[in-house]
Scaffold this active site. Sequence first.
Site, PDB file in Angstrom:
ATOM      1  N   ASN A   1       0.875  -1.180   0.000  1.00  0.00           N
ATOM      2  CA  ASN A   1       0.000   0.000   0.000  1.00  0.00           C
ATOM      3  C   ASN A   1       0.910   1.227   0.000  1.00  0.00           C
ATOM      4  O   ASN A   1       1.458   1.584   1.032  1.00  0.00           O
ATOM      5  CB  ASN A   1      -0.891  -0.036   1.252  1.00  0.00           C
ATOM      6  CG  ASN A   1      -1.686   1.244   1.437  1.00  0.00           C
ATOM      7  OD1 ASN A   1      -1.776   2.075   0.527  1.00  0.00           O
ATOM      8  ND2 ASN A   1      -2.259   1.433   2.623  1.00  0.00           N
TER       9      ASN A   1
ATOM     10  N   LYS B   1       0.160   4.232  -0.271  1.00  0.00           N
ATOM     11  CA  LYS B   1      -0.486   5.439   0.257  1.00  0.00           C
ATOM     12  C   LYS B   1      -0.265   6.607  -0.725  1.00  0.00           C
ATOM     13  O   LYS B   1      -0.135   6.370  -1.921  1.00  0.00           O
ATOM     14  CB  LYS B   1       0.013   5.743   1.665  1.00  0.00           C
ATOM     15  CG  LYS B   1      -0.087   4.501   2.563  1.00  0.00           C
ATOM     16  CD  LYS B   1       0.044   4.789   4.010  1.00  0.00           C
ATOM     17  CE  LYS B   1      -0.064   3.468   4.778  1.00  0.00           C
ATOM     18  NZ  LYS B   1      -0.167   3.644   6.198  1.00  0.00           N
TER      19      LYS B   1
ATOM     20  N   HIS C   1      -9.587   1.397   4.862  1.00  0.00           N
ATOM     21  CA  HIS C   1      -8.309   1.588   5.556  1.00  0.00           C
ATOM     22  C   HIS C   1      -8.542   2.558   6.725  1.00  0.00           C
ATOM     23  O   HIS C   1      -9.348   3.490   6.618  1.00  0.00           O
ATOM     24  CB  HIS C   1      -7.265   2.146   4.586  1.00  0.00           C
ATOM     25  CG  HIS C   1      -5.894   2.153   5.189  1.00  0.00           C
ATOM     26  ND1 HIS C   1      -5.489   3.131   6.063  1.00  0.00           N
ATOM     27  CD2 HIS C   1      -4.872   1.271   5.086  1.00  0.00           C
ATOM     28  CE1 HIS C   1      -4.243   2.855   6.459  1.00  0.00           C
ATOM     29  NE2 HIS C   1      -3.852   1.732   5.875  1.00  0.00           N
TER      30      HIS C   1
ATOM     31  N   GLU D   1      -6.980   5.010   7.738  1.00  0.00           N
ATOM     32  CA  GLU D   1      -6.798   6.433   7.403  1.00  0.00           C
ATOM     33  C   GLU D   1      -8.041   6.986   6.707  1.00  0.00           C
ATOM     34  O   GLU D   1      -8.404   8.149   6.895  1.00  0.00           O
ATOM     35  CB  GLU D   1      -5.534   6.592   6.527  1.00  0.00           C
ATOM     36  CG  GLU D   1      -4.266   6.389   7.367  1.00  0.00           C
ATOM     37  CD  GLU D   1      -3.080   5.818   6.621  1.00  0.00           C
ATOM     38  OE1 GLU D   1      -3.050   5.874   5.378  1.00  0.00           O
ATOM     39  OE2 GLU D   1      -2.168   5.298   7.298  1.00  0.00           O
TER      40      GLU D   1
ATOM     41  N   GLU E   1      -5.724  -4.697  10.803  1.00  0.00           N
ATOM     42  CA  GLU E   1      -4.691  -3.683  10.991  1.00  0.00           C
ATOM     43  C   GLU E   1      -4.985  -2.891  12.263  1.00  0.00           C
ATOM     44  O   GLU E   1      -5.817  -1.961  12.237  1.00  0.00           O
ATOM     45  CB  GLU E   1      -4.667  -2.717   9.805  1.00  0.00           C
ATOM     46  CG  GLU E   1      -4.304  -3.359   8.490  1.00  0.00           C
ATOM     47  CD  GLU E   1      -3.665  -2.351   7.533  1.00  0.00           C
ATOM     48  OE1 GLU E   1      -2.555  -2.603   7.095  1.00  0.00           O
ATOM     49  OE2 GLU E   1      -4.277  -1.309   7.266  1.00  0.00           O
TER      50      GLU E   1
ATOM     51  N   GLY F   1       2.137   2.480  10.665  1.00  0.00           N
ATOM     52  CA  GLY F   1       3.114   3.551  10.468  1.00  0.00           C
ATOM     53  C   GLY F   1       3.796   4.002  11.745  1.00  0.00           C
ATOM     54  O   GLY F   1       4.478   5.028  11.763  1.00  0.00           O
TER      55      GLY F   1
ATOM     56  N   SER G   1       3.129  -1.979  10.479  1.00  0.00           N
ATOM     57  CA  SER G   1       4.577  -2.024  10.717  1.00  0.00           C
ATOM     58  C   SER G   1       5.204  -3.383  10.445  1.00  0.00           C
ATOM     59  O   SER G   1       6.100  -3.810  11.160  1.00  0.00           O
ATOM     60  CB  SER G   1       4.892  -1.546  12.141  1.00  0.00           C
ATOM     61  OG  SER G   1       4.489  -0.194  12.304  1.00  0.00           O
TER      62      SER G   1
HETATM   63  P1  PGA Z   1       2.619   0.380   7.714  1.00  0.00           P
HETATM   64  O1  PGA Z   1       1.181   0.618   7.060  1.00  0.00           O
HETATM   65  O2  PGA Z   1       3.160  -0.926   7.166  1.00  0.00           O
HETATM   66  O3  PGA Z   1       3.429   1.562   7.275  1.00  0.00           O
HETATM   67  O4  PGA Z   1       2.428   0.323   9.187  1.00  0.00           O
HETATM   68  C1  PGA Z   1       0.282  -0.444   6.885  1.00  0.00           C
HETATM   69  C2  PGA Z   1      -0.975   0.083   6.230  1.00  0.00           C
HETATM   70  O5  PGA Z   1      -1.336   1.237   6.451  1.00  0.00           O
HETATM   71  O6  PGA Z   1      -1.629  -0.656   5.469  1.00  0.00           O
END
Ligand code: PGA
Length: 252
Positions: A11, A13, A96, A98, A168, A174, A212
């Site tokens: 992903n 982003k 997601h 976000e 998640e 992140g 992460s």
């Molecule tokens: P990350 O993000 O691996 O940077 O923690 C995962 C995601 O948002 O799908």
Amino acid sequence: MNVNKKLVVGNWKMNGSLAGNAELLGSVGKAGVLGCEVVVCVPFPYLLQASQFLPSQTGVGIGAQNVSEFDDGAYTGEVSVRMLADLGCRYVIVGHSERRSLFHEDDRMVGRKAAAVLRAGLLPIVCVGETLAERSDGLTLEVVTRQLDAVAAEVDGLAAERVVLAYEPVWAIGSGLTASVAQVKEVHAAVRAWTLRAFGDDVATKVLYGGSVKPGNAVELFAVPNVDGGLIGGASLVASDFLAICRAAAGN
Ligand code: PGA
């Protein structure tokens, strides 16, 4: 989807540029032969570039990170599933965290988006997960189940075998904080039990872990029962890290 192989989804982003993507996509193309399934979810403007760099022979699938719940019409700024399909996209991340927290997508909207993706013949990757406050309050399984139930209500009667789920934990995204093996094991067991109830035991729903995931923890996370792969944010932007995670998923 191959039910016997783990699935690794990158992903990106809101990152990338035409020039920078060319190099990254060139490396990602090599992941298709490693022995796991690989998908890369790029920003809308780069879907066509990804389709051109990752033709189907590479074995790497292309995905989007969001989609409109509507099929077409007067929805300025929105992108429909049909447009995504036109650009060679097979997967769409929906819900997601976000999108949920920054763009106010609620459980029902996430369910409607998953349904729109299924109706168009694509595969939704539906994200669920709790915030740190919800975990501290002992609400993790309740929150995840509520989010899943909202999806099940909307996708009823549609092709459940095309649904991919991603657990998640919001606090792990992140942040560099990864859920412990015990935490992942508990939630994935609950999600698996939910898929059996909701979709039946002849549907082998893939359940990814995200938050992460890095080369250093991927082997351990992918070994947890009911973890069928990973949704990878930050590490999907670094070719060597993403390939290392794909190798971990393939068991190499
Ligand atoms: P990350 O993000 O691996 O940077 O923690 C995962 C995601 O948002 O799908």
